[in-house]
Motif scaffolding. Structure first.
Motif, PDB file in Angstrom:
ATOM      1  N   THR A  59      -3.735  -4.251  25.094  1.00  0.00           N
ATOM      2  CA  THR A  59      -3.557  -5.454  24.283  1.00  0.00           C
ATOM      3  C   THR A  59      -4.641  -5.438  23.224  1.00  0.00           C
ATOM      4  OG1 THR A  59      -2.685  -6.660  26.181  1.00  0.00           O
ATOM      5  CG2 THR A  59      -3.440  -7.959  24.304  1.00  0.00           C
ATOM      6  N   ARG A  80      -6.331  -7.173  19.853  1.00  0.00           N
ATOM      7  CA  ARG A  80      -6.470  -8.504  19.291  1.00  0.00           C
ATOM      8  C   ARG A  80      -6.618  -8.426  17.776  1.00  0.00           C
ATOM      9  NH1 ARG A  80      -6.147 -12.908  21.452  1.00  0.00           N
ATOM     10  NH2 ARG A  80      -7.158 -14.796  20.737  1.00  0.00           N
ATOM     11  N   ASP A 105      -5.663 -14.207  15.089  1.00  0.00           N
ATOM     12  CA  ASP A 105      -6.238 -14.747  16.329  1.00  0.00           C
ATOM     13  C   ASP A 105      -5.197 -14.715  17.453  1.00  0.00           C
ATOM     14  OD1 ASP A 105      -8.431 -15.716  17.735  1.00  0.00           O
ATOM     15  OD2 ASP A 105      -7.667 -17.768  17.627  1.00  0.00           O
ATOM     16  N   GLU A 106      -4.622 -13.525  17.642  1.00  0.00           N
ATOM     17  CA  GLU A 106      -3.540 -13.347  18.597  1.00  0.00           C
ATOM     18  C   GLU A 106      -3.620 -11.935  19.169  1.00  0.00           C
ATOM     19  OE1 GLU A 106       1.334 -13.688  18.422  1.00  0.00           O
ATOM     20  OE2 GLU A 106       0.136 -14.332  16.712  1.00  0.00           O
ATOM     21  N   GLY A 107      -3.210 -11.758  20.424  1.00  0.00           N
ATOM     22  CA  GLY A 107      -3.191 -10.444  21.053  1.00  0.00           C
ATOM     23  C   GLY A 107      -1.795  -9.841  21.024  1.00  0.00           C
TER      24      GLY A 107
END
Length: 92
Positions: A37, A39, A44-46
């Motif tokens: 995962t 980032r 501001d999201e994985g």
């Protein structure tokens, strides 16, 4: 599921097993794929990817997912990576 890196497009390569007696048999060299995962700083999201370990080191060396995707060519990216790249372009 294809054995292909989603960010760099690295796939299986072919070669030979060579015995001590120099007998050659065909074999495949598979990429070292890892589920990770990554980032995004801007979004501001994985995002989950299946990428090669060498690609993970490259992303880290370049300074993160955002920088890597902006410099990457569209031909080598998977469909999910292209979606993330388009989201980054919209956010900028």
């Amino acid at each position: 599921m294809a054995r292909r890196c989603e960010l760099t497009g690295i796939g299986p390569r072919s070669g030979n097993n060579v015995s001590h007696a120099k007998n050659r048999t065909k074999r495949r060299f598979l990429p070292n794929l890892c589920r990770v995962t990554l980032r995004s700083d801007k979004l501001d999201e994985g995002f989950k990817f299946r990428i090669a370990a060498s690609a993970l080191r490259t992303v880290d060396h370049m300074g993160g997912l955002d920088v890597f995707l902006t410099k990457a060519k569209d031909e080598q990216l998977s469909a999910t990576a292209l979606k993330v790249k388009r989201k980054l372009a919209k956010a900028s």
